[in-house]
Design a protein around this motif. Structure first.
Motif, mmCIF file in Angstrom:
data_model
loop_
_atom_site.group_PDB
_atom_site.id
_atom_site.type_symbol
_atom_site.label_atom_id
_atom_site.label_comp_id
_atom_site.label_asym_id
_atom_site.label_seq_id
_atom_site.Cartn_x
_atom_site.Cartn_y
_atom_site.Cartn_z
ATOM 1 N N GLY A 175 -8.067 3.686 9.412
ATOM 2 C CA GLY A 175 -6.655 3.458 8.664
ATOM 3 C C GLY A 175 -6.866 3.876 7.299
ATOM 4 O O GLY A 175 -7.722 3.547 6.571
ATOM 5 N N ALA A 176 -5.827 4.763 6.715
ATOM 6 C CA ALA A 176 -6.047 5.212 5.401
ATOM 7 C C ALA A 176 -4.672 4.685 4.628
ATOM 8 O O ALA A 176 -3.612 4.470 5.080
ATOM 9 C CB ALA A 176 -5.804 6.888 5.452
ATOM 10 N N LEU A 177 -5.011 4.363 3.490
ATOM 11 C CA LEU A 177 -4.108 3.926 2.283
ATOM 12 C C LEU A 177 -4.150 5.189 0.957
ATOM 13 O O LEU A 177 -5.103 5.512 0.530
ATOM 14 C CB LEU A 177 -4.653 2.664 1.713
ATOM 15 N N LEU A 178 -2.835 5.702 0.956
ATOM 16 C CA LEU A 178 -2.863 6.841 0.183
ATOM 17 C C LEU A 178 -2.991 6.658 -1.246
ATOM 18 O O LEU A 178 -3.505 7.219 -2.152
ATOM 19 C CB LEU A 178 -1.731 7.686 0.499
ATOM 20 N N ASN A 179 -2.158 5.559 -1.664
ATOM 21 C CA ASN A 179 -1.634 5.205 -3.144
ATOM 22 C C ASN A 179 -0.749 3.827 -2.986
ATOM 23 O O ASN A 179 -0.262 3.459 -1.934
ATOM 24 C CB ASN A 179 -0.885 6.355 -3.902
ATOM 25 N N LEU A 180 -0.672 3.156 -4.198
ATOM 26 C CA LEU A 180 -0.036 2.140 -4.330
ATOM 27 C C LEU A 180 0.792 2.034 -5.535
ATOM 28 O O LEU A 180 0.241 2.308 -6.890
ATOM 29 C CB LEU A 180 -0.971 0.687 -4.375
ATOM 30 N N ALA A 181 1.911 1.898 -5.704
ATOM 31 C CA ALA A 181 2.931 1.671 -6.977
ATOM 32 C C ALA A 181 3.524 0.384 -6.514
ATOM 33 O O ALA A 181 3.960 0.076 -5.413
ATOM 34 C CB ALA A 181 3.843 2.714 -7.059
ATOM 35 N N ASP A 182 4.381 -0.119 -7.765
ATOM 36 C CA ASP A 182 5.214 -1.257 -7.607
ATOM 37 C C ASP A 182 6.491 -0.851 -6.623
ATOM 38 O O ASP A 182 7.447 0.026 -6.889
ATOM 39 C CB ASP A 182 5.649 -1.632 -8.801
ATOM 40 N N ASP A 183 6.720 -1.460 -5.411
ATOM 41 C CA ASP A 183 7.681 -0.903 -4.639
ATOM 42 C C ASP A 183 8.014 -2.258 -3.529
ATOM 43 O O ASP A 183 7.145 -2.862 -3.246
ATOM 44 C CB ASP A 183 7.229 0.268 -3.906
#
Length: 297
Positions: A175-183
């Motif tokens: 499982g991969a997590l690319l990036n995170l921003a407020d959404d």
């Protein structure tokens, strides 16, 4: 994996595409299915297919399968929880319906770049000769992928935060997590809840995260199983990254202790550092499945 649905009273909340697909699958498994929605036109279409429909939950109820757009705060889902009825999504249902020897899932999520990355991953897997498909939040509905008459070798699964929230049991191979921003804080209630939903993708044998994103890096440090990073910097052992104009792999090297060249920056047909990161994420997932460097290139 399909046992236990015959005669079971199930409500499907949401009469859209994913809800209709779930309703048909559950009926085929022998469940007593009621479709619930406020959209009269959508309900009418399913009623014409023989489904009991309504705007409220039935009295007898063992399970709710909800469409991903329904918030946890939706009154009917709050009611189900208060009645002690389990609420899951279509993705969780698909996971539970996998048969023996089912295709492994290579799952990915993130605020941005999911669709680009999952299509890259699908292409890499096919270049390696695998029967593979992009499914989930893009491409083929994951239920259709899991129940395909001709089984797939591996699934490239894009998951939204909504889908992950309603999929507590999914355990991908990687499982991969690319990036995170407020959404999507309106749906989840807070950024913290959004982050926690995204972090479920790390309930995997191999957890893959963007080392250049501080929030992702923190979540990856808490992940179970093997941890792998991708970065736009020169990679350290356990990472994929960039050396001059090369994409290289030091997490799944062909020769232990050495870096494996996967591709050049010129091999990418989409511009921007964000797409280099997307390519590294796709490569990480493919390499976790054992795909050779030539297929990545």
């Amino acid at each position: 994996m399909t046992a236990g649905y015959d005669g079971r009273p199930v409500a499907v909340t949401g009469a859209g595409v994913s809800g209709a697909a779930a309703a048909r699958v559950l009926r085929d498994l022998g469940a007593t299915v009621t479709v619930v929605d406020a959209d009269a036109e959508a309900l009418e279409a399913l009623a014409a297919q023989g489904f009991p429909v309504g705007t409220g939950l039935p009295d007898e109820l063992d399970l709710v399968v909800t469409s991903p757009g329904w918030r946890p705060s939706a009154p009917l889902l709050v009611e189900a929880a208060a009645r002690g009825v389990e609420v899951i999504g279509e993705v969780e249902l698909a996971w539970r319906l996998r048969g023996p020897g089912a295709a492994p899932w290579l799952a990915l999520t993130g605020t941005n770049g999911k669709t680009t990355t999952v299509k890259m991953l699908e292409s890499v897997l096919r270049a390696a000769g695998h029967r593979a498909v992009a499914a989930g939040n893009v491409g083929l509905p994951v239920l259709d992928a899991v129940l395909a008459a001709e089984p797939y070798d591996v699934l490239a699964v894009e998951l939204s935060s909504f889908q992950l929230h309603w999929a507590p049991g999914v355990r991908p191979l990687a499982g991969a997590l690319l990036n995170l921003a407020d959404d999507h804080t309106d749906w989840h209630g807070s950024f913290q809840e959004y982050v926690l939903a995204k972090a479920r993708v790390f309930d995997a044998d191999v957890s893959i995260g963007n080392a250049d994103d501080e929030v992702v890096r923190t979540l990856l440090n808490r992940a179970r199983g093997r941890r792998v990073s991708f970065t736009l910097r020169t990679p350290r052992p356990g990472e994929l990254g960039v050396v001059e104009d090369l994409l290289v792999d030091r997490a799944f090297p062909d020769v232990p202790g050495e870096a494996t060249e996967l591709a050049t920056l010129a091999d990418l047909t989409v511009p921007g550092d964000h797409n280099v990161a997307n390519a590294l994420a796709a490569a990480s997932l493919a390499r976790a499945f054992g795909v050779p460097a030539e297929a990545v290139r």
